[in-house]
Design an enzyme around this catalytic site. Sequence first.
Site, PDB file in Angstrom:
ATOM      1  N   ARG A  25       0.823  -1.330  -0.031  1.00 22.28           N
ATOM      2  CA  ARG A  25      -0.015  -0.009  -0.028  1.00 22.28           C
ATOM      3  C   ARG A  25       1.053   1.147  -0.094  1.00 22.28           C
ATOM      4  NH1 ARG A  25       1.266   2.178   3.947  1.00 22.28           N
ATOM      5  NH2 ARG A  25      -0.116   3.865   3.511  1.00 22.28           N
ATOM      6  N   GLY A  26       0.025   2.399  -0.349  1.00 21.77           N
ATOM      7  CA  GLY A  26       1.009   3.609  -0.148  1.00 21.77           C
ATOM      8  C   GLY A  26       1.405   3.899  -1.800  1.00 21.77           C
ATOM      9  N   ALA A  27       1.228   5.083  -2.371  1.00 22.50           N
ATOM     10  CA  ALA A  27       1.292   5.211  -3.671  1.00 22.50           C
ATOM     11  C   ALA A  27       2.618   4.797  -4.345  1.00 22.50           C
ATOM     12  CB  ALA A  27       1.079   6.646  -4.057  1.00 22.50           C
ATOM     13  N   ALA A  28       3.868   5.398  -3.518  1.00 25.79           N
ATOM     14  CA  ALA A  28       5.203   5.045  -4.099  1.00 25.79           C
ATOM     15  C   ALA A  28       5.388   3.539  -3.890  1.00 25.79           C
ATOM     16  CB  ALA A  28       6.116   6.003  -3.190  1.00 25.79           C
ATOM     17  N   ARG A  68      -6.414  -0.778  -7.890  1.00 30.82           N
ATOM     18  CA  ARG A  68      -6.873   0.427  -7.111  1.00 30.82           C
ATOM     19  C   ARG A  68      -6.939   1.540  -8.086  1.00 30.82           C
ATOM     20  NH1 ARG A  68      -4.330   1.072  -1.377  1.00 30.82           N
ATOM     21  NH2 ARG A  68      -6.197   1.968  -0.907  1.00 30.82           N
ATOM     22  N   CYS A 133      -2.247   9.133   7.737  1.00 38.61           N
ATOM     23  CA  CYS A 133      -1.960   8.082   7.168  1.00 38.61           C
ATOM     24  C   CYS A 133      -0.430   7.624   7.237  1.00 38.61           C
ATOM     25  CB  CYS A 133      -2.376   8.111   5.726  1.00 38.61           C
ATOM     26  SG  CYS A 133      -2.317   6.713   4.673  1.00 38.61           S
ATOM     27  N   ASP A 202      -1.763  10.744  -3.275  1.00 42.57           N
ATOM     28  CA  ASP A 202      -2.110   9.814  -3.953  1.00 42.57           C
ATOM     29  C   ASP A 202      -1.783  10.236  -5.547  1.00 42.57           C
ATOM     30  OD1 ASP A 202      -3.238   8.427  -1.309  1.00 42.57           O
ATOM     31  OD2 ASP A 202      -2.524   6.886  -2.441  1.00 42.57           O
ATOM     32  N   ASN A 212      -5.386  12.634  -1.021  1.00 41.66           N
ATOM     33  CA  ASN A 212      -4.762  11.610  -0.371  1.00 41.66           C
ATOM     34  C   ASN A 212      -5.708  10.821   0.722  1.00 41.66           C
ATOM     35  OD1 ASN A 212      -2.199  10.840   0.786  1.00 41.66           O
ATOM     36  ND2 ASN A 212      -2.589  12.135   2.586  1.00 41.66           N
ATOM     37  N   LYS A 213      -5.045  10.081   1.477  1.00 38.02           N
ATOM     38  CA  LYS A 213      -6.110   9.414   2.333  1.00 38.02           C
ATOM     39  C   LYS A 213      -7.459  10.511   2.959  1.00 38.02           C
ATOM     40  CE  LYS A 213      -5.865   6.135   3.347  1.00 38.02           C
ATOM     41  NZ  LYS A 213      -6.616   4.912   2.547  1.00 38.02           N
TER      42      LYS A 213
END
Length: 326
Positions: A25-28, A68, A133, A202, A212-213
């Site tokens: 998880r997490g964009a990067a 996603r 987050c 994101d 973002n979150k």
Amino acid sequence: MSDQQPAVDPAVTAVADDIAEMDIRGAATIADAAAGALATQAERSEAADPAAFRAQLRAAARELYETRPTAVSLPNALRFVLRGMEGETVADLRASTIDRAERFRADLSQAQEKLGRIGANRLRDGDVVMTHCHSTDALSCVEAAVEDGKHVEAIVKETRPRKQGHITARQLREWDVPVTLVVDNATRRYLDDADHVLVGADSIAADGSVINKIGTSGLAVNARERGVPVMVAAQTIKLHPDTMTGHTVEIEMRDEREVLPEPERAEITGGDPDDEGFVVENPAFDVTPPRHVDAIVTEHGQYPPESIVTLMRELFGATTDDPWSV
Ligand code: RUB
């Protein structure tokens, strides 16, 4: 028809499942894993000819793309790798794809390091950051500040429903950064103790909106009211090129069971699973308008949100395509 579908390697499907389930998880991190998965597909492909190889890589990219919808780092990564797939033979296609994926991953980690050093310049010795987050880009700024010898403390928001704040707290404690963990509802109270709000992204839209979150926008509005600057740490793979041509960013809606496990739901509805008068919604992200953001910190420097479009145009040009849907 189904036996004509190009074979996607099970290792790629496993990465796609992990992204969908948020084990990755997490964009990067998602972008890094997706590029790695395309390299694996290239490595393991048993395609008999170049056309079959290309079709397999596109099918793998499609499977990853469909996991996603909100973090643009995922399609940006897939596009970057597929555009580097070149050659007249399977061997050349394989080598160029693997090279390109490796380059993407190396660039990603370098960009994060650079961004961290730039973001650290905004943090003074003794500052307190409030996080939301878990963002590796945001934390790279704290890491660089700590490496510079600055004392930084953090107020870490729990971040319901998945509690990514715990990951942030664990990481910060590994760097010896003092952490105060608070529930999301305590944000406004604890903003009085914060010098910066520091979050990741994101996706960033052409008008400077930050996706973002869920909860980031409320945090930013509160921070503005309290006079606490909002800093968004985002590598340029978070820039969403389609927003330059009017597209909007899809906000992922996740399973309601992340918010309300079935036994608790049954307590509310009296055990009636078809109670139409009771709905649980679980949006994973929200949109923070540019007027609530002070700076977007990228590996190219820091930008006021309203001018991010110039960087977007420079890096992505005016148009994008989806090579996996050819
Ligand atoms: C993660 C999230 C993070 C961004 C940036 O959401 O919103 O703030 O992805 O992270 P989720 P990074 O947990 O639903 O994936 O800076 O690591 O790319």
